[in-house]
Design a protein around this motif. Structure first.
Motif, PDB file in Angstrom:
ATOM      1  N   TYR A  12       8.499   3.700   2.685  1.00 11.56           N
ATOM      2  CA  TYR A  12       9.218   2.942   3.713  1.00 11.56           C
ATOM      3  C   TYR A  12       8.524   1.612   4.002  1.00 11.56           C
ATOM      4  N   VAL A  13       7.181   1.633   4.128  1.00 19.99           N
ATOM      5  CA  VAL A  13       6.477   0.391   4.448  1.00 19.99           C
ATOM      6  C   VAL A  13       6.503  -0.574   3.259  1.00 19.99           C
ATOM      7  N   VAL A  14       6.489  -0.049   2.034  1.00 23.99           N
ATOM      8  CA  VAL A  14       6.599  -0.921   0.865  1.00 23.99           C
ATOM      9  C   VAL A  14       7.970  -1.580   0.827  1.00 23.99           C
ATOM     10  N   LYS A  15       8.978  -0.853   1.261  1.00 23.80           N
ATOM     11  CA  LYS A  15      10.330  -1.430   1.319  1.00 23.80           C
ATOM     12  C   LYS A  15      10.381  -2.561   2.335  1.00 23.80           C
ATOM     13  N   LEU A  16       9.667  -2.397   3.468  1.00 21.86           N
ATOM     14  CA  LEU A  16       9.665  -3.432   4.491  1.00 21.86           C
ATOM     15  C   LEU A  16       8.752  -4.595   4.140  1.00 21.86           C
ATOM     16  N   ASP A  17       7.647  -4.314   3.445  1.00 18.41           N
ATOM     17  CA  ASP A  17       6.687  -5.346   3.059  1.00 18.41           C
ATOM     18  C   ASP A  17       6.390  -5.207   1.575  1.00 18.41           C
ATOM     19  N   PRO A  18       7.144  -5.910   0.717  1.00 16.72           N
ATOM     20  CA  PRO A  18       6.951  -5.775  -0.738  1.00 16.72           C
ATOM     21  C   PRO A  18       5.561  -6.165  -1.213  1.00 16.72           C
ATOM     22  N   ARG A  19       4.783  -6.851  -0.407  1.00 19.79           N
ATOM     23  CA  ARG A  19       3.421  -7.206  -0.815  1.00 19.79           C
ATOM     24  C   ARG A  19       2.570  -5.964  -1.071  1.00 19.79           C
ATOM     25  N   LEU A  20       2.970  -4.835  -0.496  1.00 18.28           N
ATOM     26  CA  LEU A  20       2.192  -3.604  -0.627  1.00 18.28           C
ATOM     27  C   LEU A  20       2.490  -2.854  -1.930  1.00 18.28           C
ATOM     28  N   ALA A  21       3.462  -3.329  -2.681  1.00 16.71           N
ATOM     29  CA  ALA A  21       3.819  -2.630  -3.921  1.00 16.71           C
ATOM     30  C   ALA A  21       2.678  -2.693  -4.932  1.00 16.71           C
ATOM     31  N   LEU A  22       2.450  -1.569  -5.620  1.00 21.91           N
ATOM     32  CA  LEU A  22       1.401  -1.475  -6.633  1.00 21.91           C
ATOM     33  C   LEU A  22       2.024  -1.036  -7.957  1.00 21.91           C
ATOM     34  N   ASP A  23       1.677  -1.788  -9.009  1.00 20.16           N
ATOM     35  CA  ASP A  23       2.172  -1.432 -10.336  1.00 20.16           C
ATOM     36  C   ASP A  23       1.251  -0.428 -11.027  1.00 20.16           C
TER      37      ASP A  23
END
Length: 239
Positions: A12-23
């Motif tokens: 949910y937080v990654v959806k709100l803040d895409p900066r948190l996405a990890l590849d």
């Protein structure tokens, strides 16, 4: 929260803040393990608490990337506030499993701890009203008695009650939460508040005019006292 709940919160937080996405899958697994460890004692949702809402509020208000502590700190503050409002008016009679013959008190302590744990975890609403001396009535009684002043121990006051009937009567009315005529001035005899009503007395020899205290207040003063008492109750209720 369970690992599944933490994973859902992270998504949910990654959806709100895409900066948190990890590849990188390893980095994502490490972050999930870190969040699971720090949020293991934080519920996902209970009455009055929603971890997802807390995370959303942080992302909406803070320019910094959210950390698990940004969820755990508000939870512990929420729990502390809940326990502060919970007055712990535990009633043993409501627990038939507690034997009154238990001299050790272990059952009572266990039940008390279970109750506090249930309140802290949100499974039970906090009890915010004290069993004794609580509510607006008790506040009014304490305020009125304070206005009268306390200069003697209760036992001494009871002994002297017969010698100061006006004050004794005022204390009884204050303790019972009833209107007191001496709370207001008398519009008939002009007796000030706190003083008994008076009647004129003329000296037959000198014709000097004096006053004597009456045992009962004038009817108009009683009516004014009832109106004053009702008005004060309305103000205290509104406050």
């Amino acid at each position: 929260m369970t690992p599944r709940e933490v994973a859902a919160l992270l998504a949910y937080v990654v959806k709100l803040d895409p900066r948190l996405a990890l590849d990188d899958q390893a980095a994502a697994a490490d972050r999930l393990a870190q969040w699971c460890d720090l949020l293991s004692d934080v519920p996902a949702t209970i009455p009055g608490w929603d971890a997802a809402r807390v995370a959303r509020d942080h992302i909406a208000r803070s320019p910094y990337r959210i950390q698990p502590s940004d969820v755990s700190r508000p939870w512990h503050a929420h729990k502390a506030d809940t326990m502060r409002r919970h007055v712990g008016t535990f009633e043993p009679t409501a627990h038939p499993e507690i034997s009154p013959d238990d001299e050790t008190g272990d059952a009572f302590v266990a039940a008390l701890r279970a109750e506090r744990s249930a309140v802290a975890s949100g499974q039970q609403a906090p009890v915010t009203h004290r069993v004794i001396t609580a509510g607006p009535a008790a506040v009014q009684v304490q305020r009125r008695l304070a206005e009268l002043g306390t200069y003697l121990p209760p036992t001494v006051a009871q002994t002297l009650a017969a010698h100061r009937p006006h004050r004794a009567q005022r204390e009884r009315l204050a303790a019972a939460g009833l209107p007191d005529a001496l709370d207001v001035a008398c519009t008939y005899c002009q007796a000030p508040a706190g003083k008994p009503c008076r009647a004129r007395r003329i000296n037959p020899t000198t014709n000097a005019v004096g006053h004597r205290a009456k045992k009962a207040p004038h009817p108009c003063r009683v009516e004014d006292a009832h109106a004053h008492h009702a008005h004060r109750q309305e103000q205290e209720t509104a406050a």
